[in-house]
Design an enzyme around this catalytic site. Structure first.
Site, PDB file in Angstrom:
ATOM      1  N   SER A  21      45.592 -47.139 -48.715  1.00 53.61           N
ATOM      2  CA  SER A  21      46.039 -46.911 -47.347  1.00 53.61           C
ATOM      3  C   SER A  21      46.586 -45.495 -47.264  1.00 53.61           C
ATOM      4  O   SER A  21      45.899 -44.551 -47.649  1.00 53.61           O
ATOM      5  CB  SER A  21      47.077 -47.971 -46.953  1.00 53.61           C
ATOM      6  OG  SER A  21      47.449 -47.827 -45.594  1.00 53.61           O
ATOM      7  N   HIS A  48      42.302 -48.182 -45.217  1.00 52.71           N
ATOM      8  CA  HIS A  48      42.753 -48.405 -43.845  1.00 52.71           C
ATOM      9  C   HIS A  48      42.307 -47.235 -42.975  1.00 52.71           C
ATOM     10  O   HIS A  48      42.623 -46.077 -43.256  1.00 52.71           O
ATOM     11  CB  HIS A  48      44.280 -48.536 -43.794  1.00 52.71           C
ATOM     12  CG  HIS A  48      44.781 -49.800 -44.398  1.00 52.71           C
ATOM     13  ND1 HIS A  48      46.107 -50.003 -44.706  1.00 52.71           N
ATOM     14  CD2 HIS A  48      44.145 -50.950 -44.748  1.00 52.71           C
ATOM     15  CE1 HIS A  48      46.270 -51.217 -45.210  1.00 52.71           C
ATOM     16  NE2 HIS A  48      45.094 -51.812 -45.249  1.00 52.71           N
ATOM     17  N   ASP A 141      49.569 -54.907 -47.570  1.00 54.50           N
ATOM     18  CA  ASP A 141      48.187 -55.346 -47.731  1.00 54.50           C
ATOM     19  C   ASP A 141      47.767 -55.148 -49.182  1.00 54.50           C
ATOM     20  O   ASP A 141      48.125 -54.161 -49.815  1.00 54.50           O
ATOM     21  CB  ASP A 141      47.287 -54.524 -46.794  1.00 54.50           C
ATOM     22  CG  ASP A 141      45.889 -55.097 -46.663  1.00 54.50           C
ATOM     23  OD1 ASP A 141      45.677 -56.264 -47.050  1.00 54.50           O
ATOM     24  OD2 ASP A 141      45.007 -54.370 -46.157  1.00 54.50           O
TER      25      ASP A 141
END
Length: 197
Positions: A21, A48, A141
Protein backbone atom coordinates in the site's frame (compact mmCIF):
# COMPACT_ATOMS: atom_id res chain seq x y z
CA UNK A 1 25.85 -20.90 0.71
CA UNK A 2 24.10 -17.62 1.34
CA UNK A 3 21.28 -18.34 3.88
CA UNK A 4 18.88 -16.18 1.88
CA UNK A 5 19.55 -18.32 -1.21
CA UNK A 6 19.00 -21.49 0.80
CA UNK A 7 15.64 -20.19 2.00
CA UNK A 8 14.47 -19.61 -1.58
CA UNK A 9 15.54 -23.10 -2.62
CA UNK A 10 13.44 -24.58 0.18
CA UNK A 11 10.27 -22.65 -0.70
CA UNK A 12 9.36 -24.39 -3.96
CA UNK A 13 6.39 -22.06 -4.26
CA UNK A 14 4.02 -22.49 -7.19
CA UNK A 15 2.72 -18.97 -6.66
CA UNK A 16 3.82 -15.84 -4.84
CA UNK A 17 1.28 -13.25 -3.71
CA UNK A 18 2.49 -9.77 -2.87
CA UNK A 19 0.61 -6.97 -1.14
CA UNK A 20 1.60 -3.34 -0.74
CA UNK A 21 0.00 0.00 0.00
CA UNK A 22 1.48 3.38 0.95
CA UNK A 23 5.14 3.46 -0.06
CA UNK A 24 4.62 0.32 -2.11
CA UNK A 25 5.63 1.59 -5.54
CA UNK A 26 9.29 1.98 -4.60
CA UNK A 27 9.27 -1.31 -2.71
CA UNK A 28 7.77 -3.14 -5.68
CA UNK A 29 10.26 -1.59 -8.11
CA UNK A 30 13.04 -3.04 -5.97
CA UNK A 31 11.42 -6.42 -5.32
CA UNK A 32 10.22 -7.13 -8.86
CA UNK A 33 13.46 -5.80 -10.24
CA UNK A 34 15.28 -8.51 -8.31
CA UNK A 35 13.40 -11.38 -9.99
CA UNK A 36 15.64 -13.42 -12.30
CA UNK A 37 14.54 -14.32 -15.82
CA UNK A 38 14.14 -17.98 -14.82
CA UNK A 39 11.90 -17.31 -11.81
CA UNK A 40 9.39 -20.14 -12.06
CA UNK A 41 6.50 -19.15 -9.81
CA UNK A 42 3.56 -16.99 -10.78
CA UNK A 43 3.67 -13.60 -9.03
CA UNK A 44 0.30 -11.98 -8.25
CA UNK A 45 0.35 -8.45 -6.88
CA UNK A 46 -2.15 -6.15 -5.19
CA UNK A 47 -1.14 -2.54 -4.77
CA UNK A 48 -3.76 -0.21 -3.33
CA UNK A 49 -4.70 2.01 -6.28
CA UNK A 50 -7.09 4.93 -6.74
CA UNK A 51 -10.28 3.51 -8.30
CA UNK A 52 -11.11 6.49 -10.48
CA UNK A 53 -8.21 6.72 -12.89
CA UNK A 54 -6.21 4.32 -15.09
CA UNK A 55 -3.13 2.83 -13.50
CA UNK A 56 0.31 3.06 -15.06
CA UNK A 57 1.81 0.62 -12.57
CA UNK A 58 2.22 -2.16 -15.14
CA UNK A 59 4.06 0.16 -17.52
CA UNK A 60 6.33 1.30 -14.69
CA UNK A 61 7.09 -2.18 -13.38
CA UNK A 62 7.72 -3.60 -16.84
CA UNK A 63 10.67 -1.24 -17.15
CA UNK A 64 12.28 -2.74 -14.04
CA UNK A 65 11.24 -6.42 -14.14
CA UNK A 66 12.84 -9.15 -16.26
CA UNK A 67 9.57 -11.13 -16.31
CA UNK A 68 6.46 -10.26 -18.34
CA UNK A 69 4.24 -7.85 -16.38
CA UNK A 70 0.53 -7.40 -17.08
CA UNK A 71 -2.78 -6.37 -15.60
CA UNK A 72 -5.07 -9.24 -14.69
CA UNK A 73 -7.89 -10.31 -16.98
CA UNK A 74 -10.94 -12.16 -15.75
CA UNK A 75 -10.64 -15.97 -16.21
CA UNK A 76 -6.97 -15.66 -17.21
CA UNK A 77 -5.00 -18.83 -16.33
CA UNK A 78 -2.32 -18.35 -13.69
CA UNK A 79 1.01 -18.77 -15.45
CA UNK A 80 4.42 -19.30 -13.91
CA UNK A 81 7.20 -16.87 -14.66
CA UNK A 82 4.88 -13.88 -15.01
CA UNK A 83 3.89 -10.92 -12.83
CA UNK A 84 0.19 -9.97 -12.78
CA UNK A 85 -1.30 -6.90 -11.06
CA UNK A 86 -4.84 -6.40 -9.84
CA UNK A 87 -6.47 -3.63 -11.91
CA UNK A 88 -7.90 -0.50 -10.29
CA UNK A 89 -11.31 -0.96 -8.61
CA UNK A 90 -11.31 -4.79 -8.84
CA UNK A 91 -10.39 -7.39 -6.27
CA UNK A 92 -8.10 -10.08 -7.70
CA UNK A 93 -8.91 -13.68 -6.75
CA UNK A 94 -7.55 -17.12 -7.59
CA UNK A 95 -10.19 -19.68 -8.49
CA UNK A 96 -9.88 -23.43 -7.71
CA UNK A 97 -9.05 -24.20 -11.36
CA UNK A 98 -6.06 -21.83 -11.11
CA UNK A 99 -7.65 -19.06 -13.11
CA UNK A 100 -7.87 -15.46 -12.02
CA UNK A 101 -11.15 -13.76 -11.23
CA UNK A 102 -11.92 -10.06 -10.98
CA UNK A 103 -14.49 -9.07 -8.40
CA UNK A 104 -16.44 -5.89 -7.70
CA UNK A 105 -17.42 -7.04 -4.22
CA UNK A 106 -17.39 -4.32 -1.59
CA UNK A 107 -14.07 -2.70 -0.69
CA UNK A 108 -12.13 -4.38 2.11
CA UNK A 109 -10.79 -1.90 4.66
CA UNK A 110 -11.74 0.86 2.20
CA UNK A 111 -9.68 -0.68 -0.62
CA UNK A 112 -10.55 -2.33 -3.92
CA UNK A 113 -8.32 -3.99 -4.93
CA UNK A 114 -7.57 -5.29 -1.46
CA UNK A 115 -4.84 -7.65 -0.38
CA UNK A 116 -6.85 -10.00 1.84
CA UNK A 117 -9.13 -11.39 -0.92
CA UNK A 118 -6.12 -12.34 -3.07
CA UNK A 119 -4.15 -13.85 -0.20
CA UNK A 120 -7.13 -15.80 1.18
CA UNK A 121 -8.26 -17.18 -2.19
CA UNK A 122 -4.71 -18.13 -3.19
CA UNK A 123 -4.14 -19.85 0.17
CA UNK A 124 -7.19 -22.03 -0.43
CA UNK A 125 -5.87 -23.09 -3.84
CA UNK A 126 -2.11 -23.43 -3.34
CA UNK A 127 -1.86 -24.25 0.37
CA UNK A 128 1.78 -25.25 1.07
CA UNK A 129 2.86 -24.17 -2.41
CA UNK A 130 2.15 -20.49 -1.71
CA UNK A 131 4.43 -17.73 -0.52
CA UNK A 132 2.86 -14.50 0.73
CA UNK A 133 4.85 -11.28 0.91
CA UNK A 134 3.49 -8.22 2.69
CA UNK A 135 5.22 -4.88 2.22
CA UNK A 136 4.83 -1.31 3.43
CA UNK A 137 1.39 0.19 3.95
CA UNK A 138 -0.86 2.30 6.14
CA UNK A 139 -3.86 0.01 6.69
CA UNK A 140 -4.45 -3.41 8.26
CA UNK A 141 -5.17 -5.03 4.89
CA UNK A 142 -3.18 -8.22 4.44
CA UNK A 143 -3.32 -9.33 8.08
CA UNK A 144 -6.18 -11.78 7.59
CA UNK A 145 -4.60 -12.95 4.35
CA UNK A 146 -1.28 -13.70 6.03
CA UNK A 147 -3.16 -15.64 8.71
CA UNK A 148 -4.93 -17.67 6.01
CA UNK A 149 -1.69 -18.44 4.19
CA UNK A 150 0.01 -19.68 7.35
CA UNK A 151 -3.06 -21.68 8.42
CA UNK A 152 -2.93 -23.57 5.10
CA UNK A 153 0.77 -24.34 5.46
CA UNK A 154 2.11 -21.64 3.16
CA UNK A 155 5.02 -19.34 3.93
CA UNK A 156 4.67 -15.68 4.92
CA UNK A 157 7.45 -13.13 4.60
CA UNK A 158 6.78 -9.67 5.99
CA UNK A 159 8.80 -6.53 5.51
CA UNK A 160 10.30 -5.46 8.83
CA UNK A 161 8.14 -2.57 10.07
CA UNK A 162 11.21 -0.53 10.92
CA UNK A 163 12.40 -0.89 7.32
CA UNK A 164 9.04 -0.05 5.74
CA UNK A 165 8.28 3.44 4.49
CA UNK A 166 4.91 3.11 6.26
CA UNK A 167 5.06 0.45 9.01
CA UNK A 168 1.38 0.05 10.00
CA UNK A 169 0.47 -2.75 7.59
CA UNK A 170 3.39 -5.11 8.26
CA UNK A 171 3.17 -4.39 11.98
CA UNK A 172 -0.53 -5.27 12.06
CA UNK A 173 0.05 -8.53 10.21
CA UNK A 174 2.86 -9.52 12.56
CA UNK A 175 0.64 -8.84 15.56
CA UNK A 176 -2.29 -10.84 14.17
CA UNK A 177 -0.63 -13.69 12.30
CA UNK A 178 3.13 -13.72 12.83
CA UNK A 179 5.47 -14.57 9.99
CA UNK A 180 7.93 -17.19 8.81
CA UNK A 181 10.45 -14.43 8.14
CA UNK A 182 10.64 -10.71 8.95
CA UNK A 183 13.00 -9.14 6.45
CA UNK A 184 14.26 -5.81 5.22
CA UNK A 185 13.49 -4.95 1.63
CA UNK A 186 17.13 -5.60 0.78
CA UNK A 187 16.90 -9.08 2.30
CA UNK A 188 13.67 -9.79 0.43
CA UNK A 189 15.32 -8.76 -2.82
CA UNK A 190 18.28 -11.05 -2.16
CA UNK A 191 15.97 -13.98 -1.54
CA UNK A 192 14.09 -13.42 -4.76
CA UNK A 193 17.27 -12.89 -6.77
CA UNK A 194 18.73 -16.20 -5.62
CA UNK A 195 18.20 -19.24 -7.85
CA UNK A 196 15.30 -21.45 -6.81
CA UNK A 197 15.83 -25.13 -7.47
Amino acid sequence: MNPDAAAVRRIQAEAVVVGASAGGVDALVALLGALPTDFAAAVLVVLHLPPTRPSRIVELMARHCALPVSEALDKQPVQGGTVVFAPPDYHLLVEPDRRLALSVDDPVLFSRPAIDPLFESAAAVYERRLLGVLLTGASHDGSAGIAAIRARGGQAWIQAPGDAKVPAMPAAALELAGADAVLTLEQLCRRFAAPAS
